[in-house]
Scaffold this motif. Structure first.
Motif, PDB file in Angstrom:
ATOM      1  N   UNK A  22       4.010  -1.148  13.207  1.00 34.35           N
ATOM      2  CA  UNK A  22       3.373   0.113  13.595  1.00 34.35           C
ATOM      3  C   UNK A  22       4.201   0.926  14.586  1.00 34.35           C
ATOM      4  N   UNK A  23       5.241   0.340  15.139  1.00 33.04           N
ATOM      5  CA  UNK A  23       6.109   1.104  16.036  1.00 33.04           C
ATOM      6  C   UNK A  23       7.221   1.825  15.272  1.00 33.04           C
ATOM      7  N   UNK A  24       7.308   1.591  13.965  1.00 33.25           N
ATOM      8  CA  UNK A  24       8.330   2.231  13.141  1.00 33.25           C
ATOM      9  C   UNK A  24       7.916   3.660  12.798  1.00 33.25           C
ATOM     10  N   UNK A  25       8.931   4.502  12.657  1.00 31.40           N
ATOM     11  CA  UNK A  25       8.693   5.856  12.181  1.00 31.40           C
ATOM     12  C   UNK A  25       8.170   5.750  10.741  1.00 31.40           C
ATOM     13  N   UNK A  26       7.221   6.566  10.385  1.00 27.63           N
ATOM     14  CA  UNK A  26       6.642   6.579   9.027  1.00 27.63           C
ATOM     15  C   UNK A  26       5.984   5.256   8.642  1.00 27.63           C
ATOM     16  N   UNK A  27       5.426   4.561   9.619  1.00 26.85           N
ATOM     17  CA  UNK A  27       4.867   3.241   9.326  1.00 26.85           C
ATOM     18  C   UNK A  27       3.716   3.292   8.324  1.00 26.85           C
ATOM     19  N   UNK A  28       2.989   4.408   8.254  1.00 27.00           N
ATOM     20  CA  UNK A  28       1.891   4.465   7.283  1.00 27.00           C
ATOM     21  C   UNK A  28       2.429   4.486   5.845  1.00 27.00           C
ATOM     22  N   UNK A  29       3.578   5.133   5.631  1.00 25.66           N
ATOM     23  CA  UNK A  29       4.214   5.098   4.307  1.00 25.66           C
ATOM     24  C   UNK A  29       4.730   3.696   3.998  1.00 25.66           C
ATOM     25  N   UNK A  30       5.300   3.050   4.999  1.00 26.21           N
ATOM     26  CA  UNK A  30       5.795   1.688   4.819  1.00 26.21           C
ATOM     27  C   UNK A  30       4.634   0.762   4.461  1.00 26.21           C
ATOM     28  N   UNK A  31       3.535   0.915   5.164  1.00 21.39           N
ATOM     29  CA  UNK A  31       2.359   0.096   4.858  1.00 21.39           C
ATOM     30  C   UNK A  31       1.864   0.358   3.434  1.00 21.39           C
ATOM     31  N   UNK A  32       1.885   1.612   3.032  1.00 19.29           N
ATOM     32  CA  UNK A  32       1.474   1.943   1.667  1.00 19.29           C
ATOM     33  C   UNK A  32       2.394   1.252   0.658  1.00 19.29           C
ATOM     34  N   UNK A  33       3.686   1.298   0.917  1.00 18.98           N
ATOM     35  CA  UNK A  33       4.637   0.639   0.018  1.00 18.98           C
ATOM     36  C   UNK A  33       4.408  -0.869  -0.027  1.00 18.98           C
ATOM     37  N   UNK A  34       4.096  -1.458   1.111  1.00 16.26           N
ATOM     38  CA  UNK A  34       3.791  -2.893   1.151  1.00 16.26           C
ATOM     39  C   UNK A  34       2.570  -3.174   0.275  1.00 16.26           C
ATOM     40  N   UNK A  35       1.546  -2.351   0.393  1.00 18.04           N
ATOM     41  CA  UNK A  35       0.348  -2.536  -0.447  1.00 18.04           C
ATOM     42  C   UNK A  35       0.692  -2.388  -1.921  1.00 18.04           C
ATOM     43  N   UNK A  36       1.502  -1.384  -2.236  1.00 15.87           N
ATOM     44  CA  UNK A  36       1.897  -1.164  -3.627  1.00 15.87           C
ATOM     45  C   UNK A  36       2.708  -2.357  -4.144  1.00 15.87           C
ATOM     46  N   UNK A  37       3.582  -2.892  -3.314  1.00 14.63           N
ATOM     47  CA  UNK A  37       4.355  -4.078  -3.699  1.00 14.63           C
ATOM     48  C   UNK A  37       3.434  -5.262  -3.985  1.00 14.63           C
ATOM     49  N   UNK A  38       2.460  -5.462  -3.123  1.00 19.31           N
ATOM     50  CA  UNK A  38       1.512  -6.561  -3.339  1.00 19.31           C
ATOM     51  C   UNK A  38       0.739  -6.351  -4.633  1.00 19.31           C
ATOM     52  N   UNK A  39       0.395  -5.113  -4.895  1.00 20.57           N
ATOM     53  CA  UNK A  39      -0.322  -4.812  -6.142  1.00 20.57           C
ATOM     54  C   UNK A  39       0.549  -5.129  -7.359  1.00 20.57           C
ATOM     55  N   UNK A  40       1.828  -4.744  -7.303  1.00 24.90           N
ATOM     56  CA  UNK A  40       2.741  -5.062  -8.405  1.00 24.90           C
ATOM     57  C   UNK A  40       2.818  -6.578  -8.622  1.00 24.90           C
ATOM     58  N   UNK A  41       2.950  -7.323  -7.531  1.00 26.30           N
ATOM     59  CA  UNK A  41       3.011  -8.782  -7.639  1.00 26.30           C
ATOM     60  C   UNK A  41       1.715  -9.340  -8.227  1.00 26.30           C
ATOM     61  N   UNK A  42       0.601  -8.838  -7.743  1.00 27.14           N
ATOM     62  CA  UNK A  42      -0.698  -9.282  -8.248  1.00 27.14           C
ATOM     63  C   UNK A  42      -0.813  -9.002  -9.759  1.00 27.14           C
ATOM     64  N   UNK A  43      -0.415  -7.798 -10.159  1.00 25.99           N
ATOM     65  CA  UNK A  43      -0.504  -7.434 -11.579  1.00 25.99           C
ATOM     66  C   UNK A  43       0.371  -8.328 -12.450  1.00 25.99           C
TER      67      UNK A  43
END
Length: 181
Positions: free
Chosen positions: A128-149
């Motif tokens: 959360x101290x990273x610049x654009x952390x909300x986009x990074x978090x979104x990408x992490x969620x998307x990655x998890x979704x890809x793995x789940x799928x």
């Protein structure tokens, strides 16, 4: 490795942007399936992760993520920290493209998937101290979704839901949950 793939790797470093981009797309397509030539380019790609050209860093990371499924020696288990480092590249676009492709490493084996999940969980929780952390978090969620799928592993979805539950901002909580609809 056939002649066309060799040429594509050469052209992917071309100063001609169109030629380089077409080669990049060709290599991504060629590495969507298992290949028997991964180790012919592996070390060069590892070197490319620290190239002075951010496009080469990004491409090397994406190619390696794709080639993880073609890694019977499990070199990725040793090389993953180097690949993950590019997800924190000084150029945000490079970091993001690398992050968005790294989930593919998780398809190459249980241990690789466990490591990728550990890295992503840590990044979600502690980034959360990273610049654009909300986009990074979104990408992490998307990655998890890809793995789940791909893996149909309920533990991945459960981990994602637990991470989303830690988000205090309702706007972002809703955004991250949208990945799972």
């Amino acid at each position: 490795m056939d002649r066309e793939v060799k040429e594509a790797f050469i052209k992917s470093k071309s100063k001609d942007k169109q030629e380089s981009y077409e080669a990049y797309l060709y290599i991504l397509q060629a590495t969507e399936k298992r290949v028997d030539w991964a180790y012919e380019v592996w070390d060069d790609l590892l070197d490319g992760l620290t190239d002075k050209d951010n496009h080469q860093r990004s491409r090397s990371a994406q190619y390696l993520a794709n080639l993880a499924k073609s890694d019977p020696e499990n070199r990725m288990l040793t090389d993953l920290p180097r690949l993950w480092a590019v997800t924190r590249d000084e150029k945000f676009v490079t970091a993001r493209h690398s992050l968005q492709s790294i989930w593919k490493v998780g398809l190459s084996g249980t241990e690789q998937n466990d490591r990728i999940m550990e890295y992503m969980v840590d990044r979600f929780k502690n980034g959360t101290d990273e610049k654009n952390y909300t986009l990074i978090r979104f990408d992490v969620m998307q990655n998890m979704r890809h793995l789940y799928d791909q893996l149909d592993d309920e533990a991945i979805k459960q981990t994602a839901m637990e991470l989303i539950d830690t988000v205090e901002d309702d706007k972002y909580k809703k955004k991250y949950k949208s990945v799972w609809r």
